[in-house]
Design a protein around this motif. Structure first.
Motif, PDB file in Angstrom:
ATOM      1  N   UNK A   5      -4.594  -3.490   6.872  1.00 45.43           N
ATOM      2  CA  UNK A   5      -4.343  -2.089   6.516  1.00 45.43           C
ATOM      3  C   UNK A   5      -2.963  -1.703   7.037  1.00 45.43           C
ATOM      4  N   UNK A   6      -2.226  -0.957   6.259  1.00 46.48           N
ATOM      5  CA  UNK A   6      -0.938  -0.441   6.699  1.00 46.48           C
ATOM      6  C   UNK A   6       0.227  -1.394   6.555  1.00 46.48           C
ATOM      7  N   UNK A   7       0.099  -2.404   5.715  1.00 45.31           N
ATOM      8  CA  UNK A   7       1.214  -3.338   5.525  1.00 45.31           C
ATOM      9  C   UNK A   7       2.341  -2.717   4.713  1.00 45.31           C
ATOM     10  N   UNK A   8       2.062  -1.594   4.057  1.00 51.78           N
ATOM     11  CA  UNK A   8       3.064  -0.936   3.216  1.00 51.78           C
ATOM     12  C   UNK A   8       3.522   0.398   3.798  1.00 51.78           C
ATOM     13  N   UNK A   9       3.349   0.611   5.104  1.00 52.82           N
ATOM     14  CA  UNK A   9       3.696   1.882   5.742  1.00 52.82           C
ATOM     15  C   UNK A   9       5.105   1.823   6.338  1.00 52.82           C
TER      16      UNK A   9
END
Length: 123
Positions: free
Chosen positions: A23-27
């Motif tokens: 989760x959150x690899x694109x933040x």
């Protein structure tokens, strides 16, 4: 060897077949409240796999899609533990039944072929 280390880990099988659930690899940025799933240290982001609970290093994305990782309520957790084991066991039972059906159907066809040529086989 302890009993726990000998058991099959269905979470690791799931991550091996389908990849880690990160989760959150694109933040663009990581907040303090995201520490459960993402941590940033020394230029690397450590993402926690929601399925197997491993921490994996990832580079900071060059072109992020969102400002922050999703909130805890937005995250859909993958199956773990007993539910994941039951999923694999039920799929294994289904595959076993398909194999049995195919083998029994092939045997039935062979019996009917030999029964049709019964007179020729007696000669």
């Amino acid at each position: 060897m302890s009993r726990r280390s000998r058991r099959l880990s269905y979470e690791l099988l799931g991550c091996g077949w389908h990849g880690h659930a990160l989760v959150g690899t694109d933040a663009a940025a990581v907040r303090q409240e995201d520490d459960l799933v993402v941590r940033e240290q020394a230029g690397l982001r450590w993402h926690r796999c929601l399925r197997c609970d491993a921490w994996l290093p990832q580079p900071v994305p060059a072109s992020p899609d969102r400002p922050f990782p999703p909130e805890r309520a937005e995250i859909t957790l993958p199956l773990r533990g007993r539910e994941l084991r039951e999923r694999y066991v039920l799929r294994l039972i289904a595959v076993d039944r398909v194999i049995h059906c195919v083998v029994l159907a092939a045997l039935a066809v062979a019996v009917f072929v030999f029964a049709a040529d019964h007179a020729m086989l007696q000669e």
